[in-house]
Scaffold this motif. Structure first.
Motif, PDB file in Angstrom:
ATOM      1  N   GLU A   1       0.818  -1.226   0.000  1.00  0.00           N
ATOM      2  CA  GLU A   1       0.000   0.000   0.000  1.00  0.00           C
ATOM      3  C   GLU A   1       0.847   1.269   0.000  1.00  0.00           C
ATOM      4  O   GLU A   1       0.318   2.369  -0.175  1.00  0.00           O
ATOM      5  CB  GLU A   1      -0.935   0.001   1.206  1.00  0.00           C
ATOM      6  CG  GLU A   1      -0.250  -0.034   2.556  1.00  0.00           C
ATOM      7  CD  GLU A   1      -0.119  -1.447   3.091  1.00  0.00           C
ATOM      8  OE1 GLU A   1       0.000  -1.607   4.319  1.00  0.00           O
ATOM      9  OE2 GLU A   1      -0.137  -2.392   2.267  1.00  0.00           O
ATOM     10  N   HIS A   2       2.164   1.120   0.185  1.00  0.00           N
ATOM     11  CA  HIS A   2       3.044   2.295   0.182  1.00  0.00           C
ATOM     12  C   HIS A   2       3.584   2.620  -1.207  1.00  0.00           C
ATOM     13  O   HIS A   2       4.350   3.578  -1.365  1.00  0.00           O
ATOM     14  CB  HIS A   2       4.221   2.070   1.134  1.00  0.00           C
ATOM     15  CG  HIS A   2       3.814   2.005   2.578  1.00  0.00           C
ATOM     16  ND1 HIS A   2       4.582   1.390   3.552  1.00  0.00           N
ATOM     17  CD2 HIS A   2       2.704   2.485   3.214  1.00  0.00           C
ATOM     18  CE1 HIS A   2       3.975   1.491   4.716  1.00  0.00           C
ATOM     19  NE2 HIS A   2       2.838   2.153   4.544  1.00  0.00           N
TER      20      HIS A   2
ATOM     21  N   GLY B   1      -0.417   9.434   6.070  1.00  0.00           N
ATOM     22  CA  GLY B   1       0.065   8.066   5.967  1.00  0.00           C
ATOM     23  C   GLY B   1       0.773   7.672   7.240  1.00  0.00           C
ATOM     24  O   GLY B   1       1.058   8.508   8.108  1.00  0.00           O
ATOM     25  N   ASN B   2       1.055   6.406   7.351  1.00  0.00           N
ATOM     26  CA  ASN B   2       1.826   5.895   8.476  1.00  0.00           C
ATOM     27  C   ASN B   2       3.050   5.190   7.902  1.00  0.00           C
ATOM     28  O   ASN B   2       3.119   3.963   7.824  1.00  0.00           O
ATOM     29  CB  ASN B   2       0.970   4.940   9.313  1.00  0.00           C
ATOM     30  CG  ASN B   2       1.696   4.469  10.552  1.00  0.00           C
ATOM     31  OD1 ASN B   2       2.634   5.124  11.019  1.00  0.00           O
ATOM     32  ND2 ASN B   2       1.288   3.318  11.080  1.00  0.00           N
ATOM     33  N   LEU B   3       4.021   5.997   7.465  1.00  0.00           N
ATOM     34  CA  LEU B   3       5.144   5.499   6.684  1.00  0.00           C
ATOM     35  C   LEU B   3       6.350   5.208   7.572  1.00  0.00           C
ATOM     36  O   LEU B   3       6.629   5.966   8.507  1.00  0.00           O
ATOM     37  CB  LEU B   3       5.531   6.518   5.608  1.00  0.00           C
ATOM     38  CG  LEU B   3       4.408   6.993   4.694  1.00  0.00           C
ATOM     39  CD1 LEU B   3       4.935   8.025   3.706  1.00  0.00           C
ATOM     40  CD2 LEU B   3       3.783   5.824   3.954  1.00  0.00           C
TER      41      LEU B   3
ATOM     42  N   ASN C   1       3.616  11.773   7.604  1.00  0.00           N
ATOM     43  CA  ASN C   1       3.138  11.250   8.889  1.00  0.00           C
ATOM     44  C   ASN C   1       2.610  12.368   9.782  1.00  0.00           C
ATOM     45  O   ASN C   1       1.568  12.217  10.440  1.00  0.00           O
ATOM     46  CB  ASN C   1       4.264  10.505   9.612  1.00  0.00           C
ATOM     47  CG  ASN C   1       4.606   9.187   8.943  1.00  0.00           C
ATOM     48  OD1 ASN C   1       3.853   8.681   8.105  1.00  0.00           O
ATOM     49  ND2 ASN C   1       5.750   8.615   9.291  1.00  0.00           N
TER      50      ASN C   1
ATOM     51  N   PHE D   1      12.085   4.677   4.182  1.00  0.00           N
ATOM     52  CA  PHE D   1      12.068   5.754   3.190  1.00  0.00           C
ATOM     53  C   PHE D   1      13.420   6.465   3.129  1.00  0.00           C
ATOM     54  O   PHE D   1      13.838   6.934   2.060  1.00  0.00           O
ATOM     55  CB  PHE D   1      10.938   6.739   3.500  1.00  0.00           C
ATOM     56  CG  PHE D   1       9.627   6.341   2.891  1.00  0.00           C
ATOM     57  CD1 PHE D   1       9.160   6.977   1.751  1.00  0.00           C
ATOM     58  CD2 PHE D   1       8.874   5.309   3.418  1.00  0.00           C
ATOM     59  CE1 PHE D   1       7.954   6.602   1.160  1.00  0.00           C
ATOM     60  CE2 PHE D   1       7.675   4.920   2.850  1.00  0.00           C
ATOM     61  CZ  PHE D   1       7.213   5.570   1.713  1.00  0.00           C
TER      62      PHE D   1
ATOM     63  N   PHE E   1       3.336   6.194  -2.497  1.00  0.00           N
ATOM     64  CA  PHE E   1       4.242   7.097  -1.785  1.00  0.00           C
ATOM     65  C   PHE E   1       5.678   6.942  -2.282  1.00  0.00           C
ATOM     66  O   PHE E   1       6.426   7.925  -2.368  1.00  0.00           O
ATOM     67  CB  PHE E   1       4.163   6.832  -0.279  1.00  0.00           C
ATOM     68  CG  PHE E   1       2.803   7.080   0.321  1.00  0.00           C
ATOM     69  CD1 PHE E   1       2.319   8.375   0.444  1.00  0.00           C
ATOM     70  CD2 PHE E   1       2.016   6.025   0.730  1.00  0.00           C
ATOM     71  CE1 PHE E   1       1.065   8.616   0.992  1.00  0.00           C
ATOM     72  CE2 PHE E   1       0.760   6.252   1.275  1.00  0.00           C
ATOM     73  CZ  PHE E   1       0.287   7.557   1.398  1.00  0.00           C
ATOM     74  N   TYR E   2       6.054   5.708  -2.625  1.00  0.00           N
ATOM     75  CA  TYR E   2       7.402   5.505  -3.164  1.00  0.00           C
ATOM     76  C   TYR E   2       7.536   6.135  -4.551  1.00  0.00           C
ATOM     77  O   TYR E   2       8.605   6.651  -4.904  1.00  0.00           O
ATOM     78  CB  TYR E   2       7.722   4.010  -3.227  1.00  0.00           C
ATOM     79  CG  TYR E   2       8.118   3.417  -1.890  1.00  0.00           C
ATOM     80  CD1 TYR E   2       9.250   3.868  -1.225  1.00  0.00           C
ATOM     81  CD2 TYR E   2       7.351   2.421  -1.291  1.00  0.00           C
ATOM     82  CE1 TYR E   2       9.621   3.335   0.002  1.00  0.00           C
ATOM     83  CE2 TYR E   2       7.717   1.879  -0.062  1.00  0.00           C
ATOM     84  CZ  TYR E   2       8.841   2.344   0.589  1.00  0.00           C
ATOM     85  OH  TYR E   2       9.204   1.815   1.807  1.00  0.00           O
TER      86      TYR E   2
ATOM     87  N   SER F   1       8.816  11.212   4.306  1.00  0.00           N
ATOM     88  CA  SER F   1       7.963  10.306   5.082  1.00  0.00           C
ATOM     89  C   SER F   1       7.509  10.936   6.389  1.00  0.00           C
ATOM     90  O   SER F   1       6.344  10.792   6.795  1.00  0.00           O
ATOM     91  CB  SER F   1       8.707   8.999   5.354  1.00  0.00           C
ATOM     92  OG  SER F   1       9.949   9.239   6.004  1.00  0.00           O
TER      93      SER F   1
END
Length: 594
Positions: A232-233, A377-379, A372, A384, A236-237, A368
């Motif tokens: 699910e990340h 998000g909760n990265l 947060n 990261f 974001f990547y 990241s």
């Protein structure tokens, strides 16, 4: 009486006569890898113990003013050593190695086997904000190059040994043999076959073993903990990859801009060193993580403890709340390139490899942590930060495979392989659009001295007009009579004649086929002058034209020979046949391994 060096050569010369070329290359790759690996071990150890000595039990470095003094002293010492022991120049960076491959038949000077170890150790050991990887690449390359020269290897094999030395150096510095091999392939070797992989792999493995066996764990840079990749990340990547690409473009352009600012102090080495050292010291006062290579700061960011970095800075006076910490890390990412370029441009020795990783870790952590804090998000900030290193390294060095596998090897596993590949590829694709060449090779490419993966363009860049000018064409004055011209024809072996004035200027040309009929009419020998017979050349080649421009003129004019001028002055002719002959020779020469 034979020297010790001569004695060490004799067994290998005997061995070479009794082994096949392939067997000797495999043996050579072990020896080059061992020597380059030991050089990397010496360099890392020197930097470590210099910093231990300067810290004096952490009592000196705890005083802020020493953070200003030590880097300036390191730069001054480096400048003085280079000036008085190495004639003012040691050829810094990967660009110097690439220039040697393309323009000097892969023959690096002998002093580069040790000069970069000494000078970069002093620069980084005293706190210069630069990496050791470029100096060890030059050192390993010089070891391989001089090994090839001493044992009479041809250009292709000598270049392979040069690349093997570089691979071993990178492998030893990071204990990352795969990254060492990929670096040699991506950055140094522009044309390679499968058979070349074996010597590279052997050298890289031997180099990595040297550091693994000899160096202590705290000297090597590695990350023992990584977090698992969550699918699910992925979005974001992708965004991180785009951000890393933008920061990489900024890094490249800012580095070149700061470097240009120091050009005006090029003739005054002492003034340049003092100004650069003072500016670097002031930056380190504000940003203490800039002291040295910066790997300790990367470890702190990976652990998510960025507040430790701010506590050591004068900026901690304004507090240590989360937003200030975040802004501080963002400033680290943007200002690090300035500190690194000042270190190198003012006379220190180092490279952009480690600084790129520093900027990448700062960028990944900033991205990241910001998301947060905004509850978007909760990265995992540590992951990261690691992946960001690959993104910036890929963008700045134009070596995505090296970046991916280096970070994978440093972290001790491949749990982050998918995001590493995603971020590195995204960053590289974006950077390539805006900056076709890496930071280390941009100026080299602009001068036409860079070997590229496009073999035709590579060879055209290497070829120079000055090496192809033919001067055996018989010039004739425009005021000469037909009779005088016929006498010139009688003593010439060419069918093309330049018409040149007394001042050396080209007025035109005469083709033998155009005057063949009139040259037998003796009654016109004293009546007709050369200027009446000459024609305008179909195109003119200037002395400083690139070979690509010259070939374009040949194609457009359809001519086989074109005159070469320097301004208005006639120098000679260049012919298609001489260009093709030179092309074939360079094609063989620049093919690294068969």
């Amino acid at each position: 009486m034979p020297t010790p060096y001569r004695k060490t050569k004799i067994p290998l010369l005997w061995l070479r006569r009794r082994t096949s070329d392939r067997e000797f290359m495999l043996i050579s790759s072990v020896l080059v890898g061992l020597t380059a690996g030991l050089a990397a071990v010496i360099l890392k150890s020197l930097v470590h113990y210099i910093q231990v000595m300067l810290a004096y039990g952490n009592r000196l470095l705890s005083q802020p003013y020493w953070l200003v003094v030590f880097p300036m002293v390191g730069i001054l010492l480096t400048v003085l050593i280079v000036r008085y022991f190495f004639k003012g120049s040691i050829g810094r960076g990967t660009a110097n190695v690439l220039f040697t491959i393309s323009q000097k038949s892969s023959m690096l000077e002998r002093h580069k086997m040790y000069s970069h170890v000494l000078t970069s150790a002093i620069t980084a050991g005293f706190g210069g904000s630069a990496g050791l990887e470029s100096p060890i690449v030059v050192t390993g390359s010089a070891i391989g190059s001089n090994y090839g020269r001493d044992y009479h290897l041809n250009y292709r094999d000598r270049t392979l040994m040069l690349a093997s030395g570089a691979a071993a150096g990178i492998a030893a510095v990071f204990n990352a043999p795969i990254a060492g091999v990929l670096f040699a392939i991506e950055v140094l070797l522009t044309d390679i076959s499968i058979s070349a992989f074996i010597p590279l792999i052997i050298s890289a493995v031997v180099g990595a073993l040297c550091s693994k066996i000899i160096l202590e764990e705290d000297i090597l840079f590695n990350i023992s903990k990584t977090e698992f990749f969550a699918a699910e990340h992925v979005p974001f990547y992708v965004l991180l990859g785009i951000l890393c690409g933008m920061v990489s473009v900024y890094y490249t352009r800012m580095a070149l801009r700061v470097e240009d600012l120091f050009e005006e102090y090029k003739t005054s080495f002492l003034k340049r060193a003092l100004i650069g050292g003072a500016l670097l010291g002031l930056l380190i006062m504000l940003f203490p993580p800039f002291f040295g290579e910066g790997y300790d700061a990367i470890r702190v960011l990976e652990r998510g403890e960025a507040e430790q970095l701010l506590q050591e800075s004068w900026l901690a006076f304004f507090g240590t709340n989360e937003w200030l910490i975040l802004c501080f890390v963002g400033a680290l990412a943007l200002v690090k390139v300035v500190a690194t370029t000042i270190t190198i441009a003012s006379g220190g020795n180092g490279g952009n490899f480690a600084p790129s990783m520093f900027v990448g870790a700062s960028t990944g952590f900033f991205f990241s942590r910001l998301l947060n804090m905004l509850n978007l998000g909760n990265l995992p900030t540590g992951s990261f930060a690691m992946v960001g290193m690959a993104g910036i390294l890929s963008g700045v060095m134009h070596a995505p495979l090296t970046a991916v596998f280096l970070i994978a090897e440093i972290t001790g596993g491949y749990t982050l392989m998918i995001p590493l590949m995603l971020v590195a590829a995204t960053s590289f694709a974006l950077v390539k659009y805006f900056e076709p060449y890496s930071l280390d090779t941009k100026k080299l490419a602009q001068k036409g001295h860079l070997l590229t993966h496009n073999k035709d363009k590579t060879i055209l860049r290497i070829m120079k007009i000055r090496h192809l000018i033919e001067t055996e064409f018989q010039p004739v004055s425009p005021e000469a009579t037909l009779g005088e011209f016929v006498d010139v024809i009688a003593h010439s072996r060419r069918n093309l004649f330049p018409v040149v004035t007394a001042e050396g200027k080209l007025d035109g040309v005469i083709l033998l086929e155009n005057v063949r009929e009139i040259m037998f009419k003796t009654e016109k020998y004293d009546k007709v002058k050369v200027k009446e017979l000459m024609i305008k050349p179909p195109a003119i080649v200037q002395y400083d034209d690139s070979m690509a421009d010259v070939m374009k003129k040949f194609d457009e004019s359809g001519a086989w020979n074109l005159p070469v001028l320097e301004g208005d002055l006639y120098l000679g002719f260049v012919s298609k046949s001489s260009i093709f002959t030179k092309y074939r020779k360079l094609l063989i020469k620049t093919t690294n391994v068969s």
